[in-house]
Design a protein around this motif. Structure first.
Motif, short mmCIF file in Angstrom:
data_model
loop_
_atom_site.label_atom_id
_atom_site.label_comp_id
_atom_site.label_asym_id
_atom_site.label_seq_id
_atom_site.Cartn_x
_atom_site.Cartn_y
_atom_site.Cartn_z
N ASP A 139 -16.16 -15.39 27.73
CA ASP A 139 -15.09 -14.07 28.29
C ASP A 139 -14.10 -15.02 28.79
OD1 ASP A 139 -17.34 -12.38 28.02
OD2 ASP A 139 -17.93 -12.54 30.03
N VAL A 140 -12.95 -14.84 28.12
CA VAL A 140 -11.92 -15.53 28.44
C VAL A 140 -10.80 -14.63 29.13
CG1 VAL A 140 -9.94 -16.84 27.40
CG2 VAL A 140 -12.26 -16.96 26.57
N LEU A 141 -10.21 -14.85 30.30
CA LEU A 141 -9.31 -14.17 30.86
C LEU A 141 -7.95 -14.81 31.15
CD1 LEU A 141 -9.21 -11.33 32.17
CD2 LEU A 141 -9.69 -12.40 34.33
N PHE A 142 -6.75 -14.06 30.84
CA PHE A 142 -5.54 -14.72 31.18
C PHE A 142 -4.96 -14.15 32.25
CE2 PHE A 142 -6.32 -15.42 26.50
CZ PHE A 142 -5.90 -16.81 26.40
N LEU A 143 -4.48 -14.74 33.22
CA LEU A 143 -3.72 -14.16 34.37
C LEU A 143 -2.37 -14.99 34.09
CD1 LEU A 143 -3.48 -13.08 37.23
CD2 LEU A 143 -4.16 -15.30 38.26
N VAL A 144 -1.26 -13.69 34.00
CA VAL A 144 -0.14 -14.00 33.39
C VAL A 144 0.92 -13.71 34.90
CG1 VAL A 144 1.89 -13.61 31.78
CG2 VAL A 144 -0.71 -13.36 31.11
N ASP A 145 1.84 -14.67 34.99
CA ASP A 145 2.96 -14.30 35.82
C ASP A 145 4.04 -13.75 35.32
OD1 ASP A 145 4.91 -14.71 37.85
OD2 ASP A 145 4.92 -16.91 38.06
N GLY A 146 4.15 -12.64 35.90
CA GLY A 146 5.34 -11.25 35.32
C GLY A 146 6.57 -11.29 36.17
N GLY A 179 -9.41 -10.61 28.04
CA GLY A 179 -8.80 -9.53 29.16
C GLY A 179 -7.45 -10.28 29.39
N VAL A 180 -6.51 -9.60 29.92
CA VAL A 180 -5.28 -10.06 30.38
C VAL A 180 -5.01 -9.20 31.76
CG1 VAL A 180 -2.84 -10.26 29.91
CG2 VAL A 180 -4.24 -10.52 28.27
N VAL A 181 -4.78 -9.88 32.73
CA VAL A 181 -4.09 -9.65 33.77
C VAL A 181 -2.71 -9.87 34.34
CG1 VAL A 181 -4.36 -9.40 36.51
CG2 VAL A 181 -6.16 -8.80 34.90
N GLN A 182 -1.68 -9.06 34.46
CA GLN A 182 -0.35 -9.46 34.78
C GLN A 182 -0.17 -9.41 36.12
OE1 GLN A 182 4.36 -8.83 33.11
NE2 GLN A 182 2.67 -7.80 32.28
N TYR A 183 0.59 -10.18 36.89
CA TYR A 183 0.96 -9.94 38.33
C TYR A 183 2.53 -10.30 38.62
CZ TYR A 183 0.76 -15.12 39.04
OH TYR A 183 1.08 -16.50 39.11
N PHE A 191 -5.52 -5.15 29.85
CA PHE A 191 -6.74 -4.66 29.40
C PHE A 191 -7.97 -5.43 29.92
CE2 PHE A 191 -4.34 -7.27 26.21
CZ PHE A 191 -5.35 -8.26 25.85
N ASN A 192 -9.08 -4.89 30.05
CA ASN A 192 -10.38 -5.78 30.34
C ASN A 192 -10.86 -6.17 29.20
OD1 ASN A 192 -10.48 -4.90 33.17
ND2 ASN A 192 -11.03 -2.87 32.87
N LEU A 193 -12.02 -7.05 29.61
CA LEU A 193 -12.59 -7.75 28.50
C LEU A 193 -13.29 -6.95 27.48
CD1 LEU A 193 -14.35 -10.37 31.03
CD2 LEU A 193 -12.69 -10.92 29.20
N ASN A 194 -13.77 -5.69 28.03
CA ASN A 194 -14.47 -4.95 27.17
C ASN A 194 -13.66 -3.94 26.25
OD1 ASN A 194 -13.99 -3.28 29.10
ND2 ASN A 194 -16.02 -2.83 29.81
N LEU A 202 -7.06 -6.71 19.06
CA LEU A 202 -6.79 -7.56 20.18
C LEU A 202 -5.19 -8.22 20.15
CD1 LEU A 202 -7.37 -9.30 22.97
CD2 LEU A 202 -8.67 -10.93 21.33
N LEU A 203 -5.02 -8.87 18.94
CA LEU A 203 -3.74 -9.42 18.76
C LEU A 203 -2.74 -8.39 18.75
CD1 LEU A 203 -4.48 -11.87 15.67
CD2 LEU A 203 -4.48 -12.23 18.38
N LYS A 204 -2.80 -7.30 18.45
CA LYS A 204 -1.78 -6.06 18.40
C LYS A 204 -1.63 -5.61 20.01
CE LYS A 204 -0.62 -1.32 16.95
NZ LYS A 204 -1.19 -0.34 16.03
N ALA A 205 -2.61 -5.59 20.71
CA ALA A 205 -2.49 -5.34 22.24
C ALA A 205 -1.61 -6.40 22.87
CB ALA A 205 -3.80 -4.94 22.94
N ILE A 206 -2.00 -7.79 22.57
CA ILE A 206 -1.15 -8.89 23.27
C ILE A 206 0.33 -9.02 22.82
CG2 ILE A 206 -1.24 -11.30 23.27
CD1 ILE A 206 -4.09 -11.48 22.65
N GLY A 207 0.48 -8.46 21.25
CA GLY A 207 1.77 -8.72 21.05
C GLY A 207 2.77 -7.38 21.50
N SER A 208 2.13 -6.29 22.25
CA SER A 208 2.76 -5.36 22.75
C SER A 208 2.80 -5.38 24.26
CB SER A 208 2.15 -3.86 22.32
OG SER A 208 0.89 -3.72 22.69
N LEU A 209 2.35 -6.33 24.72
CA LEU A 209 2.13 -6.49 26.34
C LEU A 209 3.62 -6.39 27.07
CD1 LEU A 209 -0.23 -9.80 26.94
CD2 LEU A 209 -0.58 -7.44 27.66
N PRO A 210 3.82 -5.58 27.92
CA PRO A 210 5.18 -5.27 28.70
C PRO A 210 5.32 -6.45 29.68
CG PRO A 210 3.42 -3.94 29.59
CD PRO A 210 2.85 -4.55 28.68
N TYR A 211 6.41 -6.32 30.01
CA TYR A 211 6.84 -7.46 31.11
C TYR A 211 7.01 -6.73 32.38
CZ TYR A 211 10.23 -10.40 33.75
OH TYR A 211 10.68 -11.04 34.68
#
Length: 1523
Positions: A139-146, A179-183, A191-194, A202-211
């Protein structure tokens, strides 16, 4: 810059891979610099089936535009031109198949100008691509500084890094989840892990992550992960490795260490990627250790790629380490030993080892090539097997060979060695040490363009080729054909019997001259040379080697295809002017090993070795196939134990000398997919195929492996069943006295519904309910309190029900039943009473523990009892108690119906559809459609007639068997769909635009659906002002050939245009979209037919199928001409094709709907986007202005603003407390300029930002502040009607209050008291405080309640009255042994009087009004108390000797004490004087064992003077005593 490591994504020969549907990436990416402005890009085709490639060229340099284009699957190179010197470009290529894409492979190129001081041209450099092992599951989670400091331009680098890291894993529900959490100011789950459980999604969702934007509050974000992200509800799984990757560019605004520590303590391994100003100390506070493996820092976002490979590799390693730890714990799997490699060849080797001494389930043999670009292989074998032949290796390559012993998911340490494969030795491999047979034809171009000198070089090259082979009548035979305009046989296959004769003939044959008819020459070879009477042999490999120096003068594709279909392997050598694309069309695939080009005739030597090697390998492969046919193969392949994810296959064989069997399987529909391989011992005739996909038909092949080679396989097919099983992990929550929630983990497969049953274990009560199949919880209501229920959940499938999942839960007690009554408190005991629970109670469990710490005690009490006495307590202590297939017909009308089928497997060239009335097959009608069509509407039929339909697949080798069906036309048509009402939206603009509509009119649409298209077009264009100075619209219809229905300048009014649309005829034919795109560029976007130089140019394609010709270059030509393209697809349209046609972004320019009726759902949105295209987007979006706040209340206020000059789609309003806290957001329609911000905190200052938004682009914010009003508070508190134990409080009502909260506690008591509270309703303005301590001052706090909020507090005080004394004590009738006591009656409700007396040196005694048996001449002290319900009066005391009154004063204090061997306890009780009668309140904690000092009559024990009465309350024991 880094190196390029090609993607090693390969379906390993292991059961756990199951032939994934993932698309392999292209490999071996390289660049060849052609000149200062052009680079040639070359790659190797992936092994999996693909539809084409997408290539993107980008640069961060100002003025350099992003270029995107697509290429067909056959391409392996392209040129990128118009590059600027000294500019860094990033080139990315992905392969795609349908909606799925491969991992991107990218490289950087920089062309240095000729004036560069370093000279020459710098070679391109590349970024790395990494893949984790197939066993890496986490289970890999990314916490992204936005935050704002990151910046929108840099956010793309973060997206690229996340894509590369996530793409390194195999994604799936049972594989790795991401999953990805931006803060910023507050965290947000992207989006959550499931949520995204396939790689493309998944790659499409990552590619459309908003800032996001905001401040950097990393601590809050880590705390958010603890409760929201690493949870089962969010998809986190027990027993799986957990990885957190933090990406940050600065120091956090809040502390991070404690939250990071909690995450690490829960088993989360934390990696930190710090960029720019990231704080090193803070990164160390968050990351796991060792820091050198978990912290990575870069100076800027654009150089993240410099550490990307190392970081991803470390994450993969971390997952493997965690998995080993989680699975094995302290258990160790014993490894194999004595690893050896035998029988090494150029492409295979035998690996053998000594068995593990432990209990294992199998072995994994891993082959890692020590060469960039090669792929890792994994082969899984049974536990009984200690040897295996590994095939498909690369020649002359060193391999690291690892063998792991396996026990389920656990693996041992590997045993390892290095071994290099043999090089391909041409002279030996072509003889193979055995009687090799092959028929080889040399086909030599002898045209005039070669010349005599160069022809001599050709003959020298032929001599080198001839000397490669062992020539003889039972070995290799060679024929030579020279061609120009005509073909000439220089010698046949059976002309020369040895190599010397062939060499002599090659040296002496003449140069003939003429034109270059290559096609006729190949036909000549097929018809004249490969004939039995000319020496050609059956079951012998056939090879033709073509050598030419120019373009063919005649047609060559069909002759080449026929020659290849005659089982002839064609190799092509081109010299000088030869056209490579022509050679590739002639030769067999792959072109890399079958097509060779040289710049002149002197360069033959450079390719001779590689060419002869390829020829020899082809002969070797064919010989192996011939030899295979001589080996006994398995037979009678059967299947059993068929489940959703596995089945067993068994076979028979008529020999017992098989070394082992190779079992290979893959989904049947995955025509180009990889087989998963299993090795089965030779004495075993069955194997279980695991990890399959439900409801999938699998192709299974089993071949026998002998000492001398591998047999042909036996092949069979089996289909897995629908996945079914019970739900898991039944959990109950939200328990009340009448309900609780039941939740569960979803059952596998396509669940129709869940049946939930419950029944009482105490009575006959039961119930059931049905829950939808996508739900995972429900609330069971209407239950009985304090009742044990059994809950059962069953998954319902279309064909059966699952096994039950069962659990138990007990409802809460009702509020009344929850309360315990405490009474009869003594120093060491108390009585607990409760309301009996319903049902057949076996026993109760009573638990109690001191509130300040101590041992917890649990009592088991019979179920028939409703009270008990707790004993052995500590005094004064508070206790808590607690082929075309599947032909279908549809859409029948009076004169038509639709025919659909599944595409035929293989290289289908098209379909033939025949149809006729069922009772009359004399004159059937026929319709031909292209290879990409699988539906057609049959028109002009007879009403009410049954028709027979047949569909044939057409191939190069002939026509398939027909797929047949029937359908009956109706007697009457459904009413035509009414024309759509004109749209309420109008495109109000003065801009000019020239729009060309390109409408598909092919057979697959049909006349009925074409009417829907006409309605759709009419509504779409009806929003525009039509005219020569506004919008002009042309329309072309196409199928096999396009035609213009009207030009741009044909219709000058909207009414004229709408009439033409209504009259638009239906064309019919095949779908040639590429031709139609070229047609509108050449014929409709022209000034002669109305195109204006100052207008915007827009093309709109409407199609329902896949094009049967090339569309990528044609659509690019339109875009290169400044034409903005929209693509609308219906039903069978190919979405990837639509994307390649449409302009960017796809979200605006591409639409795809499942049926024609859904066109009406998108028409208004499409019209809006077209209107925006007409208007253009040249002006910069400005912010709104003049922010005004009004209508301010305690919980809300209104914000109003002035809109910007340009129209906007919507406004984004954000607001939050100025002092800090979460930021709220709401969206307001673009037509509105005001909104009310609700649910605010009273008396708080808020910051408001208003953004204008167009197409997800936000303006700068308009900012302002406002403060909410305070809540109305209570005024004028009055304390009155005081007694010794009560007082009344009143106040003035607060406006809008929903209730009042009154808090009070004693101030001057001898020990601190707990604060008590009283709540009253909003309409009440007075209350009485009861059970107060006499003669004590109380502080009183009063607050007005407004919902869940409270007003400011109003403070006050009040004092209770003292208790009156008992009166005057008199002693009379004194004798030598007696005396009488008399006293005044005490006021109030006296329950009884208590009397004690003692001599100066004697013990304390009691009396009941008359004192007897006194000692003579002794002084006695006597005391009396009046006991009331709320306390004790002050004592009256007299001392007397025999015969007279001695003393009548109250003592001011009295010591009570008791000693024991283990402890002592004493306290002094002070009393006021006789008049004041002040009571004494004692509060003691049980820190030591106290003396027992209770007055007889009140309690059971009497040791010393004293009296105890009181109430056990939560938190303390109080004794009220008066002397």
């Amino acid at each position: 810059m880094g190196r390029l490591v090609p993607d090693d994504n390969k379906a390993e020969v292991a059961p756990i891979t199951t032939g994934s549907n993932q698309v392999d990436a292209p490999t071996d990416l390289r660049f060849k610099i052609l000149n200062e402005n052009t680079v040639q890009m070359i790659w190797s085709r992936p092994l999996s089936r693909i539809q084409g490639y997408r290539i993107q060229v980008t640069s961060d340099t100002a003025g350099e535009q992003t270029r995107q284009f697509s290429l067909p699957a056959s391409a392996t190179k392209t040129s990128i031109s118009d590059l600027s010197p000294d500019v860094d470009y990033e080139v990315t290529i992905v392969a795609y198949a349908g909606s799925e894409e491969s991992l991107p492979i990218s490289g950087q190129i920089t062309l240095e100008s000729s004036s560069d001081s370093r000279g020459g041209t710098r070679k391109p450099d590349f970024s790395d691509s990494v893949r984790c092992p197939a066993t890496s599951v986490a289970d890999v989670l990314f916490l992204v500084d936005g935050s704002w400091s990151v910046g929108r331009p840099n956010f793309k680098y973060i997206r690229n890094f996340i894509s590369a890291t996530a793409g390194a894993f195999q994604i799936g529900e049972d594989r790795t989840r991401v999953g990805v959490v931006q803060y910023g100011d507050d965290p947000r789950t992207e989006f959550n892990l499931n949520e995204h459980l396939t790689r493309p999604v998944l790659l499409k969702a990552i590619g459309s992550l908003p800032y996001k934007g905001g401040n950097s509050r990393t601590g809050d974000a880590l705390n958010y992960l603890l409760t929201n992200s690493f949870s089962e509800a969010a998809g986190s799984r027990r027993g799986f490795p957990k990885v957190l990757v933090i990406i940050t560019d600065g120091k956090s605004d809040d502390p991070v260490e404690s939250y990071a520590k909690q995450l690490r303590s829960r088993g989360v391994e934390i990696f930190v990627l710090g960029v720019h100003l990231a704080d090193e100390a803070e990164m160390m506070a968050m990351a796991s250790t060792p820091y050198n493996h978990h912290i990575y820092s870069v100076a800027n976002f654009d150089v993240i790629r410099n550490v990307q490979r190392d970081l991803i590799t470390q994450i993969c390693s971390s997952v493997e380490d965690q998995l080993s730890s989680l699975v094995s714990g302290e258990e160790v799997v014993d490894p194999a030993s004595n690893l050896r490699v035998l029988e090494v060849a150029s492409k295979s080797m035998r690996v053998t080892w000594a068995a593990s001494i432990g209990d294992i389930s199998g072995y994994r043999v891993q082959m890692i090539a020590m060469m960039t670009g090669s792929k890792q292989q994994d082969l899984y074998v049974a536990s009984s097997q200690t040897s295996v032949v590994v095939r498909d290796l690369s020649p002359d390559t060193e391999y690291q060979v690892n063998v792991f012993a396996l026990k389920d998911l656990m693996s041992s340490e590997p045993v390892t060695l290095m071994q290099k494969t043999e090089p391909v030795k041409v002279s030996l491999e072509c003889s193979l040490g055995m009687d090799v047979q092959a028929d080889v034809v040399l086909l030599v171009d002898g045209s005039y363009s070669i010349g005599v000198t160069n022809f001599a070089k050709v003959k020298a090259f032929l001599e080198v080729l001839v000397n490669t082979f062992d020539i003889g009548p039972n070995k290799v035979q060679i024929a030579l054909v020279q061609y120009s305009r005509d073909s000439y046989t220089e010698f046949y296959l059976n002309t020369h019997q040895d190599v010397n004769a062939v060499v002599k003939a090659v040296r002496t044959f003449p140069y003939r001259g003429g034109s270059t008819n290559t096609g006729r020459a190949m036909t000549y070879v097929r018809e004249k040379i490969f004939q039995t009477n000319r020496g050609a042999r059956a079951n012998v490999p056939r090879v033709t080697i073509l050598i030419t120096d120019g373009k063919s003068s005649d047609a060559f594709k069909d002759p080449a295809t026929k020659l290849r279909n005659a089982d002839v392997e064609i190799f092509a050598v081109g010299v000088k002017e030869a056209v490579r694309s022509e050679l590739e069309a002639i030769a067999n695939a792959p072109a890399e090993t079958h097509v060779y080009t040289v710049e002149d005739f002197d360069a033959f030597q450079r390719i001779s070795k590689e060419l002869t090697q390829s020829i020899c390998l082809r002969i070797e492969q064919e010989l192996r196939s011939i030899y295979q046919r001589q080996l006994i193969q398995p037979r009678t392949l059967t299947f059993s134990d068929v489940g959703s994810r596995s089945f067993r296959t068994s076979w028979e064989i008529d020999t017992d000398n098989v070394e082992f069997f190779l079992v290979q399987f893959k989904p049947e529909e995955d025509a180009d997919g990889h087989y998963v391989s299993m090795s089965v011992p030779g004495n075993t005739l069955t194997a279980l195929l695991p990890h399959l996909t439900p409801l999938t038909r699998y192709e299974v092949k089993v071949s026998a492996q002998y000492a001398k080679g591998e047999s042909l396989p036996v092949t069979g097919y089996e289909t897995t069943v629908e996945e079914a099983g019970p739900p898991k992990d039944l959990v109950t929550s939200e328990v009340t006295n009448t309900s609780f929630r039941a939740s569960w983990t979803p059952a596998p497969g396509n669940v129709q519904a869940y049946q939930v049953y419950w029944k009482s274990l105490f009575s006959e009560e039961h119930g059931e309910k049905t829950v939808p199949g996508d739900a995972t919880s429900t609330i069971l209501e209407g239950l009985t309190s304090e009742t044990r229920y059994q809950v059962t959940v069953i998954a319902t499938y279309s064909y059966k029900d699952s096994d039950p999942l069962t659990g138990l839960e007990t409802t809460d007690a009702s509020p009344i039943a929850k309360s315990l009554t405490v009474s009869h408190e003594t120093e060491r005991t108390m009585k607990i009473t409760w309301i009996p629970a319903p049902g057949n109670v076996i026993n109760y469990r009573l638990k109690y523990v001191p509130t300040d710490g101590g041992k917890e005690v649990v009592l088991k009490i019979p179920g028939t009892t409703t009270s008990t006495i707790i004993k052995r307590l500590q005094p004064i202590t508070t206790y808590n108690i607690t082929a075309p297939r599947n032909l279908q017909t549809s859409e029948p009308t009076k004169t038509s119906f639709r025919v659909s089928w599944d595409p035929a497997p293989g290289n289908v060239k098209g379909y033939k559809v025949t149809f006729h009335p069922t009772e009359n097959d004399v004159d059937p009608k026929e319709l031909n459609v292209g290879p990409y069509d699988n539906t057609v509407v049959l028109e002009e039929l007879r009403a009410g007639t049954k028709y027979s339909v047949a569909v044939f697949g057409m191939f190069d080798g002939g026509v398939s068997l027909p797929l047949a069906g029937e359908e009956k036309t109706t007697l009457m048509d459904d009413p035509e769909p009414p024309p759509l009402d004109p749209s309420d939206n109008q495109c109000r603009t003065s801009a000019k635009a020239d729009i060309v509509l390109l409408v598909d009119g092919s057979w697959s649409i049909g006349r009925i659906n074409f009417k829907t298209i006409r309605n759709f077009i009419a509504r779409m264009v009806g929003v525009f002002d039509i005219g020569p100075n506004n919008v002009q619209i042309a329309l072309a219809q196409y199928s096999g050939d396009p035609r213009t229905e009207w030009h741009l300048n044909t219709h000058s009014t909207r009414d004229s245009l709408l009439k033409a649309i209504n009259d638009l005829p239906y064309k019919g034919g095949n779908t040639m979209t590429g031709m139609a795109l070229s047609y509108i560029l050449q014929n409709n976007f022209q000034p002669a037919v109305g195109l204006r130089s100052d207008s915007r140019k827009i093309g709109v394609l409407i199609t329902d199928g896949k094009s049967q010709d090339e569309i990528i270059i044609k659509s690019q030509s339109l875009r290169d001409s400044g034409i903005e393209l929209y693509a609308i697809g219906v039903k069978n349209a190919d979405e990837n094709e639509l994307r390649s046609i449409a302009s960017d972004p796809d979200e605006i320019h591409m639409y795809n709907v499942a049926d024609f009726k859904f066109l009406l759902d998108i028409v208004d949105d499409l019209s809006g986007n077209l209107c925006n295209s007409v208007k253009g987007s040249d002006a910069e979006l400005g912010p709104p202005t003049n922010l005004v706040t009004s209508e301010v209340t305690h919980h809300s206020f209104r914000a109003t603003w002035t809109p910007p000059e340009l129209p906007v789609e919507q406004y984004r309003v954000t607001y939050g407390m100025l002092a800090g806290g979460p930021t709220q957001e709401l969206l307001v329609d673009g037509e509105a300029t005001t909104t009310v911000l609700k649910n605010l905190t009273p008396q708080t200052e808020y910051v408001v930002n208003v953004y204008a938004v167009v197409q997800e682009v936000s303006s700068e914010p308009l900012k302002g502040t406002e403060t909410t009003l305070p809540l109305p508070a209570v005024l004028n508190m009055n304390v009155y009607d005081k007694t010794s134990s009560t007082m009344r409080v009143s106040w003035e009502a607060a406006a809008g209050a929903t209730g009042y909260l009154l808090l009070y506690r004693s101030i001057n008591a001898s020990e601190p008291q707990l604060e008590q509270e009283v709540r009253v309703a909003g309409g009440v303005t007075n209350t009485q405080l009861v059970e107060l301590i006499p003669n004590t001052e109380y502080s009183i706090t009063l607050l007005a309640l407004h919902g869940e909020s409270t007003s400011d507090a109003l403070e006050g005080r009040g004092v209770t009255l003292p208790l009156p004394p008992a009166g005057e004590l008199r002693i009379t009738d004194v004798t030598h042994s007696t005396m009488r006591l008399n006293w005044d009656a005490a006021p109030g409700a006296v329950r009884k009087y208590m009397i004690t007396y003692k001599p100066e040196e004697g013990e304390l005694k009691e009396a009941q009004g008359y004192i007897r048996r006194l000692g003579r001449w002794s002084v006695y002290c006597a005391c009396i108390w009046a006991q009331e319900s709320t306390g004790c009066s002050s004592p009256e005391k007299q001392s007397a000797g025999p015969g007279g009154l001695v003393q009548a004063d109250s003592p001011s204090w009295l010591d009570l004490y008791r000693s024991s061997p283990s402890s002592s306890f004493s306290f002094r009780m002070s009393a006021g004087d006789k008049q004041s009668a002040m009571p004494l309140q004692l509060t003691a904690q049980c820190e030591r064992k106290p003396a027992r000092h209770f007055q007889k009559g009140l309690m059971d024990d009497t040791d010393q003077l004293g009296m105890f009465s009181g109430l056990l309350e939560v938190g303390l024991v109080s004794a009220y005593c008066c002397l």
